[in-house]
Design a protein around this motif. Structure first.
Motif, short mmCIF file in Angstrom:
data_model
loop_
_atom_site.label_atom_id
_atom_site.label_comp_id
_atom_site.label_asym_id
_atom_site.label_seq_id
_atom_site.Cartn_x
_atom_site.Cartn_y
_atom_site.Cartn_z
N ARG A 34 55.65 42.64 53.79
CA ARG A 34 54.67 42.44 52.73
C ARG A 34 53.29 42.21 53.32
N LEU A 35 53.23 41.44 54.43
CA LEU A 35 51.95 41.17 55.07
C LEU A 35 51.34 42.47 55.61
N VAL A 36 52.18 43.29 56.26
CA VAL A 36 51.68 44.56 56.78
C VAL A 36 51.18 45.47 55.66
N VAL B 245 50.82 56.00 58.43
CA VAL B 245 50.84 54.69 59.09
C VAL B 245 51.79 53.74 58.38
N HIS B 246 51.78 53.79 57.06
CA HIS B 246 52.65 52.91 56.29
C HIS B 246 54.11 53.25 56.53
N LYS B 247 54.43 54.54 56.56
CA LYS B 247 55.81 54.95 56.81
C LYS B 247 56.27 54.53 58.20
N ALA B 248 55.34 54.68 59.19
CA ALA B 248 55.69 54.28 60.55
C ALA B 248 55.93 52.78 60.65
N ALA B 249 55.05 52.00 59.99
CA ALA B 249 55.24 50.55 60.01
C ALA B 249 56.53 50.15 59.31
N HIS B 250 56.82 50.81 58.20
CA HIS B 250 58.06 50.53 57.46
C HIS B 250 59.29 50.88 58.30
N LEU B 251 59.19 51.96 59.09
CA LEU B 251 60.30 52.36 59.95
C LEU B 251 60.54 51.34 61.06
N LEU B 252 59.45 50.79 61.59
CA LEU B 252 59.59 49.80 62.66
C LEU B 252 60.13 48.47 62.15
N LEU B 253 59.70 48.07 60.95
CA LEU B 253 60.11 46.76 60.44
C LEU B 253 61.47 46.80 59.77
N THR C 297 49.98 44.55 52.80
CA THR C 297 48.72 44.01 52.29
C THR C 297 47.56 44.35 53.21
N VAL C 298 47.78 44.19 54.51
CA VAL C 298 46.72 44.48 55.47
C VAL C 298 46.35 45.96 55.43
N LEU C 299 47.35 46.82 55.39
CA LEU C 299 47.08 48.26 55.33
C LEU C 299 46.33 48.63 54.05
N ALA C 300 46.71 48.01 52.93
CA ALA C 300 46.03 48.29 51.67
C ALA C 300 44.57 47.89 51.72
N VAL C 301 44.30 46.71 52.29
CA VAL C 301 42.91 46.24 52.39
C VAL C 301 42.10 47.16 53.30
N ILE C 302 42.69 47.52 54.45
CA ILE C 302 41.97 48.42 55.38
C ILE C 302 41.71 49.77 54.72
N LYS C 303 42.72 50.30 54.02
CA LYS C 303 42.55 51.60 53.37
C LYS C 303 41.43 51.59 52.35
N GLU C 304 41.42 50.57 51.50
CA GLU C 304 40.37 50.51 50.48
C GLU C 304 39.01 50.25 51.11
N SER C 305 38.97 49.53 52.22
CA SER C 305 37.69 49.30 52.91
C SER C 305 37.16 50.60 53.50
N VAL C 306 38.05 51.38 54.09
CA VAL C 306 37.64 52.67 54.64
C VAL C 306 37.16 53.59 53.52
N LYS C 307 37.86 53.57 52.39
CA LYS C 307 37.43 54.38 51.24
C LYS C 307 36.03 53.98 50.80
N THR C 308 35.81 52.69 50.68
CA THR C 308 34.51 52.22 50.22
C THR C 308 33.41 52.62 51.19
N PHE C 309 33.66 52.45 52.48
CA PHE C 309 32.65 52.78 53.48
C PHE C 309 32.32 54.27 53.46
N THR C 310 33.34 55.12 53.47
CA THR C 310 33.09 56.56 53.48
C THR C 310 32.45 57.04 52.18
N TYR C 311 32.91 56.46 51.08
CA TYR C 311 32.36 56.88 49.79
C TYR C 311 30.88 56.52 49.68
N GLU C 312 30.54 55.29 50.04
CA GLU C 312 29.15 54.87 49.95
C GLU C 312 28.28 55.58 50.98
N SER C 313 28.85 55.90 52.15
CA SER C 313 28.08 56.65 53.15
C SER C 313 27.73 58.03 52.62
N LEU C 314 28.71 58.68 52.01
CA LEU C 314 28.44 59.99 51.43
C LEU C 314 27.42 59.89 50.30
#
Length: 697
Positions: free
Chosen positions: A4-6, A224-232, A8-25
């Motif tokens: 669950r922690l992983v 990345v999410h599938k890989a993390a899910h496979l490892l955990l 959450t972290v991936l979701a936050v990073i993904k939305e942050s990357v979306k925001t950064f790229t979207y606003e940059s464009l």
């Protein structure tokens, strides 16, 4: 807990990357728009150029702070995109074909739009005989725009893979980037279908870039999410993979016997609908607007009828109709160059001449001249060079007479059934009155039709002619047109066999134009800059050229083109300072065509025009200046024609693509004036007296 922690972290990073790229464009787009606004302030004459434009807003709309687009309604735009597609109609075709660089002969039809019957027939007929040979200009365009084609193709393939994964459906063997045809059926209600078709949801290239970035981010973080899910959780992951592979094997065994027959039959079950009803559309993902005149008319609640007309030289024309079958009042509307019947209905119910005439009790016919890239012809194997081998002669001597005779045939049959006791004293064989409204090149063709039919001793069927900024005289034009005239006349022997016509050759390039037009509307300063530069090309004409490019008939499926001979014919008219027929280049060729070494000068035969003519000019028209329309008026007045002349403070395209109540009221008032002039009455009475004398003898 760790999983669950992983997540959450991936979701936050993904939305942050979306925001950064979207606003940059967005910042890059704002910079381009700002630079365009700065350039626009220094361009001379932009105030007068843009002053007359209606519906084109150059001032940006100020808004308060808001969330990024992908966070609106609490859902990522990628997920919203998936949801919207899941309810799309299954009757649409794959958008992968839309990215091909093939000619219109590929037989592809756009989704989200019911293409006219004529276009359907022509495109399906061209499927069999394959691609047409492209000239060197088309090859250059393909290589120049290949990066754009690749850019627009990647998000579609990524989306298909992502969507297939979301539905947990395998791909068809041997068909990459495609859906399994056993996926759940998605049928949209009629109400949603009408709302979608009546609303322009087209996206531009910038919005496609936004979506492309989101799809890439989603795809990367999904891996990345599938890989993390496979490892955990290795045990659960391996169980899921085992179940997935087992379902693939069972599905393959069920369809193995059918695969040997054909790929399409391998995915069809006994209870599946027809393939044409089940193919999932990705054209909605491209969001292009390919509505036809039929779509506009029917969506606004008016009746519609399509009539196919075949000319003597084999061209298949589409004559569209808003029918009043029992009406004696008939109006025929003819478009100009680089236009279609869409121009007469593009302003909706309130501002369109076609709807205004129908509401006043007229039976309305909308003509479409030859010159679409779909190339409708009785010869299904006609080459591009053969199809485009025509001048203005063929428009006025072949196309317009064919459509008018079809109108006569239809109306005579209908009115003889409903009203057999029509008044023969006012019309020999016409139980109806046919008026014509024409614009630009359509006006030149209509005048040519009347004169040539009178010379041949055949009826032209018209009772009144209203010409809006008619072509025919062009010696008073701007520097750009003068340079083009010289270049065409000088290079005609070289260019004629190489460039049969001026048009956008492939569906991908037409899609690109369609989307760029949407971007020009979304970016006010960029659109204003392009609008200003385009107006300079046509001598400062203040028409909304950018707005016209965004109309539906400039779409990825079909688009009007101009044959080289029409351009050459206009150059000849401009050089000769006369409204005359096409010059074939030699005395022998002209003698064979006309019986004289020189082409027929139509201005010398204006005395044959036996119907009232109303000429309308635009004071801001720099394509066909008012002086050129007055030239028509002076020659007609000198020849004794019942002619009127009016000027309005409009530009060239304002006569059809802009809503002007004053112009619409004037046109409708002229339609009501049908009293024939004295010369027409005299000719009619003398003709009847001759017939009576022959009968008595």
């Amino acid at each position: 807990m760790m999983q669950r922690l992983v997540d959450t972290v991936l979701a936050v990073i993904k939305e942050s990357v979306k925001t950064f790229t979207y606003e940059s464009l967005n910042n890059i787009v704002r910079l381009i728009n700002g630079i365009s606004a700065l350039l626009l302030t220094f361009l001379p004459g932009k105030a007068t150029i843009l002053e007359g434009i209606h519906g084109w807003e150059l001032r940006p709309a100020f808004r308060g702070p808001r969330f990024p687009r992908w966070m609106e309604n609490g859902v990522s735009s990628f997920n919203q995109f998936i949801h919207e597609l899941s309810v799309d109609s299954d009757t649409d075709n794959s958008s992968l074909d839309a990215l091909s660089g093939e000619e219109d002969s590929s037989g592809y039809e756009s989704a989200g739009s019911s293409v006219s019957q004529s276009s359907r027939a022509s495109r399906s007929s061209f499927t069999k005989h394959g691609q047409h040979q492209m000239n060197w200009i088309q090859y250059i365009m393909i290589w120049v725009f290949y990066p754009f084609k690749l850019f627009l193709g990647i998000p579609v393939c990524l989306f298909q893979l992502a969507y297939s994964r979301l539905l947990k459906t395998p791909s068809i063997p041997g068909s990459p980037c495609s859906f399994h045809l056993r996926s759940a059926r998605r049928v949209r209600s009629l109400k949603d279908h009408v709302i979608h078709r009546a609303t322009d949801r087209r996206r531009g290239v910038i919005e496609d870039l936004h979506l492309f970035i989101e799809i890439c981010i989603e795809a990367i973080f999904d891996v990345v999410h599938k890989a993390a899910h496979l490892l955990l959780s290795p045990s659960e992951a391996f169980g899921t993979l085992k179940q997935l592979f087992s379902s693939h094997e069972s599905s393959f065994k069920e369809d193995h016997d059918v695969v040997d027959v054909s790929v399409s039959a391998a995915v069809l079950g006994k209870n599946d609908p027809k393939p044409s009803e089940r193919n999932t559309s990705f054209n909605q993902s491209l969001n292009t607007d390919a509505r036809t005149c039929q779509d506009v008319i029917t969506e606004l609640g008016y009746p519609y009828e399509a009539i196919h007309v075949i000319t003597k030289d084999g061209y298949i024309l589409l004559l569209e109709r808003i029918p009043r079958r029992d009406a004696r009042k008939v109006v025929y509307l003819q478009h100009g160059i680089l236009d279609s019947s869409m121009g007469w209905v593009s302003n909706g119910v309130v501002g369109s001449p076609a709807f205004a005439a129908y509401d006043q009790g007229y039976d309305v016919f909308l003509g479409n001249l030859r010159g679409l890239v779909s190339r409708e012809h009785v010869n299904k194997n006609i080459s591009s060079r053969q199809y485009w081998k025509y001048s203005i002669n063929e428009l006025g001597i072949e196309d317009i007479p064919a459509m008018i005779e079809k109108i006569h045939e239809v109306k005579t049959a209908e009115l003889n059934l409903s009203k057999p006791d029509f008044d023969e004293e006012t019309n020999d064989d016409q139980p109806y009155k046919l008026r014509a409204i024409c614009h630009s090149l359509g006006g030149a063709g209509m005048i040519m039709h009347v004169i040539t039919r009178r010379i041949e001793g055949k009826p032209h069927r018209l009772s009144r002619l209203i010409c809006l900024s008619p072509a025919g005289f062009h010696y008073d034009s701007n520097l750009v047109f003068s340079v083009a005239e010289r270049a065409l006349l000088l290079l005609a022997p070289i260019l004629s066999p190489i460039v049969p016509a001026f048009y956008i050759p492939t569906r991908f390039f037409r899609m690109l134009v369609n989307k760029l037009a949407r971007d020009l509307h979304n970016l006010p300063a960029v659109g204003g800059l392009v609008q200003t530069l385009m107006s300079y090309v046509v001598g400062g004409d203040s028409s909304n050229w950018v707005g016209v490019l965004g109309l539906p008939h400039y779409n990825m499926n079909d688009m009007p083109g101009v044959s080289f001979r029409i351009a050459l014919h206009l150059a000849q008219i401009k050089q000769a300072r006369k409204f005359r027929l096409f010059d074939y280049g030699s005395a022998s060729a002209n003698i064979e065509a006309y019986g004289s070494p020189e082409p027929l000068d139509l201005g010398e035969y204006y005395g044959l025009i036996d119907i009232p003519v109303d000429l309308v000019a635009g004071q801001r028209d720099r394509v066909i200046r008012p002086s050129m329309v007055r030239r028509h008026y002076k020659l007609m007045k000198r020849a004794g024609v019942d002619v009127s002349y009016s000027e309005f403070e409009y530009a060239h395209l304002d006569f059809t693509f802009s809503h002007h109540e004053e112009l619409l009221s004037y046109v409708m008032s002229r339609l009501l004036l049908l009293e024939p002039n004295s010369k027409h009455l005299t000719n009619h009475k003398s003709l009847k007296s001759r017939k009576k004398g022959q009968v008595s003898d």
